[in-house]
Design an enzyme around this catalytic site. Structure first.
Site, PDB file in Angstrom:
ATOM      1  N   ASP A   1     -30.086 -14.159  -2.373  1.00 36.51           N
ATOM      2  CA  ASP A   1     -28.687 -13.785  -2.160  1.00 36.51           C
ATOM      3  C   ASP A   1     -27.924 -13.773  -3.486  1.00 36.51           C
ATOM      4  O   ASP A   1     -27.177 -12.838  -3.776  1.00 36.51           O
ATOM      5  CB  ASP A   1     -28.040 -14.771  -1.182  1.00 36.51           C
TER       6      ASP A   1
ATOM      7  N   ALA B   1       0.805  -1.226   0.000  1.00 35.72           N
ATOM      8  CA  ALA B   1       0.000   0.000   0.000  1.00 35.72           C
ATOM      9  C   ALA B   1       0.837   1.273   0.000  1.00 35.72           C
ATOM     10  O   ALA B   1       0.367   2.334  -0.389  1.00 35.72           O
ATOM     11  CB  ALA B   1      -0.933   0.010   1.212  1.00 35.72           C
TER      12      ALA B   1
ATOM     13  N   LYS C   1     -26.056 -10.519  -5.722  1.00 34.94           N
ATOM     14  CA  LYS C   1     -24.701 -10.539  -6.275  1.00 34.94           C
ATOM     15  C   LYS C   1     -24.719 -10.398  -7.795  1.00 34.94           C
ATOM     16  O   LYS C   1     -23.884  -9.690  -8.377  1.00 34.94           O
ATOM     17  CB  LYS C   1     -24.004 -11.835  -5.861  1.00 34.94           C
TER      18      LYS C   1
ATOM     19  N   ALA D   1     -16.756  -0.276  16.008  1.00 34.58           N
ATOM     20  CA  ALA D   1     -18.101  -0.062  16.546  1.00 34.58           C
ATOM     21  C   ALA D   1     -18.876  -1.369  16.458  1.00 34.58           C
ATOM     22  O   ALA D   1     -18.932  -1.999  15.401  1.00 34.58           O
ATOM     23  CB  ALA D   1     -18.828   1.033  15.767  1.00 34.58           C
TER      24      ALA D   1
END
Length: 436
Positions: free
Chosen positions: A201, A33, A205, A43
């Site tokens: 599902d 990176a 996709k 959270a």
């Protein structure tokens, strides 16, 4: 350069995998990176559990909105799932100038157009490799690797639960119910498996893949969806005898009339690689005009495979965080002002081949009546198997494979066949694709 600060929303199965991969491969990721990537805040509703996972490596909070508004957070990773609070959090993160990484296929399929528009306006990125096929880099392949191609069609096994059930039915002779219960015992299927077994599902996709392939907006409500819950052991066995296997496929194809967007059980020749994808594995076939057919295979779910895709997105965003927004790869592969308006075809307009199974009375003339109705509807037969009745039996199964036909013509023909006094009950119809 100082590390990129990441806020993680949800530290369940995938979130804990992301935490683990980032910690385990920190130096390798930094080398790729160009700077470190650090989860600064997490959270989660279960703050006690979250704290046990991260120990003292990140700040844990139960207030997800405070995280997405925090000025120190550069990238928000959304792993909550669903359509409700996840959408609010993603849009709030964008409003606060945060880049977003998400694995939420349902959110993108239903609200992706709104999310991408908001991100473009704010000049931030939304990355979503983990939303389709887990660890398989199919999103990057469509957005970048195949950018020179005009995509002709995509066909994919993109739901591991349904593929496991069909594999069990074929290999062990299990009923649908027994195979589903086995999937639930192993943790492959939810207590309520509806989204998996009824194709929802996979349709989420496929909606994303279709948008990327053809440069169209997300159009999930127009996807045709049919699941595997009505498949029987007889159909699995007859398909095998004829040289086919049944898989739940997501298929999207560009035709002169429009774009097909359909999920349903499909017969595939056993000699095709994709027909031999078993268990919970995923595979996606993509046909480009220049490259030909390419196949992408791997783990379609799970903590580590999905985390692999999430972290890859984090690396991509980190590399591009200082780049001019106009020079970034567009969210849906095509420039936002150049999206196409091709219509999504209704299932009745789709042309494909069919497997037909009917139980009939063992009487002369039955086959002649059936074939006459099919011929009148311009449906020709490619192959046929007529089983001999057992001793003392007065009923027999007829199985047919058709050449290509338009779905509405097949539906009309089957309605007439089912009214014949010699035909017992509904005709089983499964679509058939030869693929490449």
């Amino acid at each position: 350069m100082k590390p990129i600060e990441v806020g993680l929303l949800g530290i369940g199965t995938v979130g804990s995998g992301v935490w683990d991969v980032l910690r385990r491969n920190a130096s390798e990721i930094e080398r790729r990176a160009g700077r470190g990537i650090r989860i600064a805040q997490v959270a989660d509703k279960d703050t006690k559990r979250a704290s046990a996972i991260v120990k003292k490596g990140a700040l844990v909070t139960g207030d997800a909105f405070s995280l997405v508004k925090d000025r120190k957070i550069d990238i928000v990773v959304e792993l909550i799932g669903g359509y409700g609070v996840a959408k609010e959090l993603v849009l709030e993160a964008i409003r606060n100038g945060k880049h977003v990484v998400t694995a939420n296929k349902a959110l993108l399929a239903t609200h992706g157009n709104e999310i991408f528009k908001a991100a473009q306006k704010k000049g931030v990125m939304v990355a979503f490799e983990a939303s389709v096929a887990g660890g398989i880099p199919i999103i990057k392949a469509l957005r970048e690797g195949l950018a020179a191609n005009r995509i002709e069609w995509i066909a994919g096994i993109i739901n591991g639960t349904s593929n496991f059930i069909l594999s069990e039915m074929r290999a062990k002779g299990s009923s649908f119910g027994d195979a589903l219960r086995n999937a639930q015992r192993r943790g492959y299927a939810e207590t309520d498996p509806t989204f998996d077994i009824e194709g929802v599902d996979a349709a989420h996709k496929l909606t994303i893949l279709s948008a990327l392939a053809f440069g169209i907006p997300m159009q999930f409500p127009k996807a045709y969806t049919e699941g595997i819950s009505k498949l029987t052991q007889e159909d699995i066995r007859y398909a095998e005898e004829l040289g086919y296997r049944i898989k739940l496929l997501g298929i999207t194809k560009k035709t002169p009339q429009g774009i097909e967007l359909r999920v349903h059980p499909t017969l595939i020749p056993t000699r095709r690689l994709i027909a031999n994808v078993e268990g919970v594995m995923n595979a996606v076939l993509v046909k480009g005009d220049a490259v030909g057919a390419t196949m992408y295979y791997g783990a379609g779910a799970g903590s580590q495979p999905t985390a692999s895709a999430v972290v890859a997105d984090l690396v991509d965003v980190t590399r591009l965080v200082t780049a001019d927004p106009e020079q970034r790869v567009p969210h849906l592969a095509f420039q936002p002002d150049r999206l196409a308006t091709d219509p999504i075809l209704k299932i009745g307009e789709v042309e494909t081949s069919y497997y037909l199974r009917m139980r009939v009375k063992d009487k002369p003339g039955v086959l002649a009546d059936v074939t006459r109705i099919l011929a009148d509807s311009r449906i020709s037969i490619d192959a046929m198997v007529q089983k001999e009745p057992g001793e003392g039996e007065s009923r027999v199964d007829i199985v047919m494979l058709t050449h290509q036909a338009i779905e509405k013509n097949v539906n009309a023909a089957l309605a007439k066949i089912e009214k014949l006094p010699t035909v017992l009950g509904k005709v089983t119809r499964i679509r058939l694709e030869e693929l490449l």
